[in-house]
Motif scaffolding. Structure first.
Motif, PDB file in Angstrom:
ATOM      1  N   ALA A  87       0.832  -1.207   0.000  1.00  0.00           N
ATOM      2  CA  ALA A  87       0.000   0.000   0.000  1.00  0.00           C
ATOM      3  C   ALA A  87       0.861   1.250   0.000  1.00  0.00           C
ATOM      4  O   ALA A  87       0.561   2.220  -0.704  1.00  0.00           O
ATOM      5  N   ILE A  88       1.928   1.247   0.765  1.00  0.00           N
ATOM      6  CA  ILE A  88       2.807   2.426   0.818  1.00  0.00           C
ATOM      7  C   ILE A  88       3.567   2.572  -0.490  1.00  0.00           C
ATOM      8  O   ILE A  88       3.752   3.681  -0.992  1.00  0.00           O
ATOM      9  N   LYS A  89       3.997   1.452  -1.068  1.00  0.00           N
ATOM     10  CA  LYS A  89       4.668   1.516  -2.368  1.00  0.00           C
ATOM     11  C   LYS A  89       3.740   2.134  -3.414  1.00  0.00           C
ATOM     12  O   LYS A  89       4.146   2.999  -4.192  1.00  0.00           O
ATOM     13  N   ASN A  90       2.482   1.674  -3.419  1.00  0.00           N
ATOM     14  CA  ASN A  90       1.516   2.219  -4.379  1.00  0.00           C
ATOM     15  C   ASN A  90       1.273   3.698  -4.124  1.00  0.00           C
ATOM     16  O   ASN A  90       1.164   4.480  -5.070  1.00  0.00           O
ATOM     17  N   TYR A  91       1.158   4.075  -2.860  1.00  0.00           N
ATOM     18  CA  TYR A  91       0.926   5.481  -2.535  1.00  0.00           C
ATOM     19  C   TYR A  91       2.073   6.341  -3.053  1.00  0.00           C
ATOM     20  O   TYR A  91       1.850   7.369  -3.680  1.00  0.00           O
ATOM     21  N   GLN A  92       3.315   5.914  -2.790  1.00  0.00           N
ATOM     22  CA  GLN A  92       4.464   6.688  -3.240  1.00  0.00           C
ATOM     23  C   GLN A  92       4.526   6.774  -4.756  1.00  0.00           C
ATOM     24  O   GLN A  92       4.940   7.778  -5.315  1.00  0.00           O
ATOM     25  N   LYS A  93       4.096   5.698  -5.403  1.00  0.00           N
ATOM     26  CA  LYS A  93       4.108   5.676  -6.864  1.00  0.00           C
ATOM     27  C   LYS A  93       3.063   6.642  -7.427  1.00  0.00           C
ATOM     28  O   LYS A  93       3.298   7.323  -8.415  1.00  0.00           O
ATOM     29  N   LEU A  94       1.894   6.700  -6.770  1.00  0.00           N
ATOM     30  CA  LEU A  94       0.789   7.492  -7.299  1.00  0.00           C
ATOM     31  C   LEU A  94       0.740   8.925  -6.771  1.00  0.00           C
ATOM     32  O   LEU A  94       0.153   9.788  -7.418  1.00  0.00           O
ATOM     33  N   ALA A  95       1.314   9.168  -5.606  1.00  0.00           N
ATOM     34  CA  ALA A  95       1.227  10.509  -4.996  1.00  0.00           C
ATOM     35  C   ALA A  95       1.814  11.552  -5.944  1.00  0.00           C
ATOM     36  O   ALA A  95       2.948  11.464  -6.374  1.00  0.00           O
ATOM     37  N   GLY A  96       1.000  12.522  -6.295  1.00  0.00           N
ATOM     38  CA  GLY A  96       1.448  13.589  -7.172  1.00  0.00           C
ATOM     39  C   GLY A  96       1.482  13.231  -8.647  1.00  0.00           C
ATOM     40  O   GLY A  96       1.879  14.042  -9.468  1.00  0.00           O
ATOM     41  N   SER A  97       1.074  12.021  -9.005  1.00  0.00           N
ATOM     42  CA  SER A  97       1.123  11.621 -10.410  1.00  0.00           C
ATOM     43  C   SER A  97      -0.062  12.202 -11.172  1.00  0.00           C
ATOM     44  O   SER A  97      -1.049  12.649 -10.599  1.00  0.00           O
ATOM     45  N   ASP A  98       0.032  12.170 -12.477  1.00  0.00           N
ATOM     46  CA  ASP A  98      -1.049  12.664 -13.338  1.00  0.00           C
ATOM     47  C   ASP A  98      -2.308  11.829 -13.165  1.00  0.00           C
ATOM     48  O   ASP A  98      -3.425  12.351 -13.216  1.00  0.00           O
ATOM     49  N   LYS A  99      -2.138  10.523 -12.956  1.00  0.00           N
ATOM     50  CA  LYS A  99      -3.300   9.645 -12.784  1.00  0.00           C
ATOM     51  C   LYS A  99      -4.085  10.021 -11.538  1.00  0.00           C
ATOM     52  O   LYS A  99      -5.318  10.040 -11.563  1.00  0.00           O
ATOM     53  N   LEU A 100      -3.385  10.329 -10.453  1.00  0.00           N
ATOM     54  CA  LEU A 100      -4.060  10.709  -9.213  1.00  0.00           C
ATOM     55  C   LEU A 100      -4.802  12.034  -9.387  1.00  0.00           C
ATOM     56  O   LEU A 100      -5.942  12.171  -8.949  1.00  0.00           O
ATOM     57  N   ILE A 101      -4.175  12.970 -10.019  1.00  0.00           N
ATOM     58  CA  ILE A 101      -4.814  14.273 -10.243  1.00  0.00           C
ATOM     59  C   ILE A 101      -6.061  14.098 -11.106  1.00  0.00           C
ATOM     60  O   ILE A 101      -7.115  14.680 -10.833  1.00  0.00           O
ATOM     61  N   ARG A 102      -5.955  13.267 -12.139  1.00  0.00           N
ATOM     62  CA  ARG A 102      -7.106  13.008 -13.011  1.00  0.00           C
ATOM     63  C   ARG A 102      -8.239  12.350 -12.216  1.00  0.00           C
ATOM     64  O   ARG A 102      -9.409  12.731 -12.348  1.00  0.00           O
ATOM     65  N   LEU A 103      -7.888  11.368 -11.371  1.00  0.00           N
ATOM     66  CA  LEU A 103      -8.895  10.690 -10.561  1.00  0.00           C
ATOM     67  C   LEU A 103      -9.573  11.669  -9.600  1.00  0.00           C
ATOM     68  O   LEU A 103     -10.795  11.643  -9.443  1.00  0.00           O
TER      69      LEU A 103
END
Length: 153
Positions: free
Chosen positions: A90-106
């Motif tokens: 879960a933490i690995k995924n969070y670090q991967k997604l935090a601040g990414s374009d996919k997260l902003i789009r979501l």
């Protein structure tokens, strides 16, 4: 000349005047360097550090620091806990997604009015009343109703 002097001279044990002059000049240069060092900032800094190192407060602090042990300390436990948490998916995924374009789009989708409207329409289409109205009509008749437009939307 005496015999011991002649013998030493013959064996080369008596230095030449040039070598004695060179040694004398070397000694004079060393004396000048020592006098220069005596008034230098480096010697003053050295003396200050020497006094600091020999002070009891410094010695006490040094013993205190040397007595510290990293192994088994609270800091080591915190570092090990941090490393263990880093291995969690879960933490690995969070670090991967935090601040990414996919997260902003979501996040944009989640706050959009289109999603809110879709959820409202889905609730209406899945409701028991809508299902009864739809099942009560034939397909050709259902196409002509406002419920069909609601389902299509």
């Amino acid at each position: 000349m005496s015999i011991p002097f002649r013998l030493k001279n013959a064996l080369g044990l008596i230095p030449s005047a040039d070598s004695l002059d060179a040694k004398w000049e070397k000694l004079i240069k060393m004396l000048a360097d020592l006098n220069k060092m005596e008034n230098s900032d480096e010697l003053k800094q050295f003396e200050d550090l020497k006094n600091l190192l020999s002070s009891s407060a410094f010695q006490r602090k040094k013993r205190e620091i040397e007595s510290l042990n990293y192994a088994g300390s609270e800091e080591e436990k915190q570092i090990l806990e941090h490393k263990a948490l880093l291995r969690l998916g879960a933490i690995k995924n969070y670090q991967k997604l935090a601040g990414s374009d996919k997260l902003i789009r979501l996040q944009n989708i989640l706050t959009s009015s289109a999603l809110k409207k879709y959820i409202e329409l889905q609730k209406e289409v899945v409701s028991n009343d809508f299902i009864k109205r739809k099942s009560g009509l034939k397909k050709k008749e259902f196409i002509k109703t406002p419920d069909y437009l609601l389902l299509k939307e």
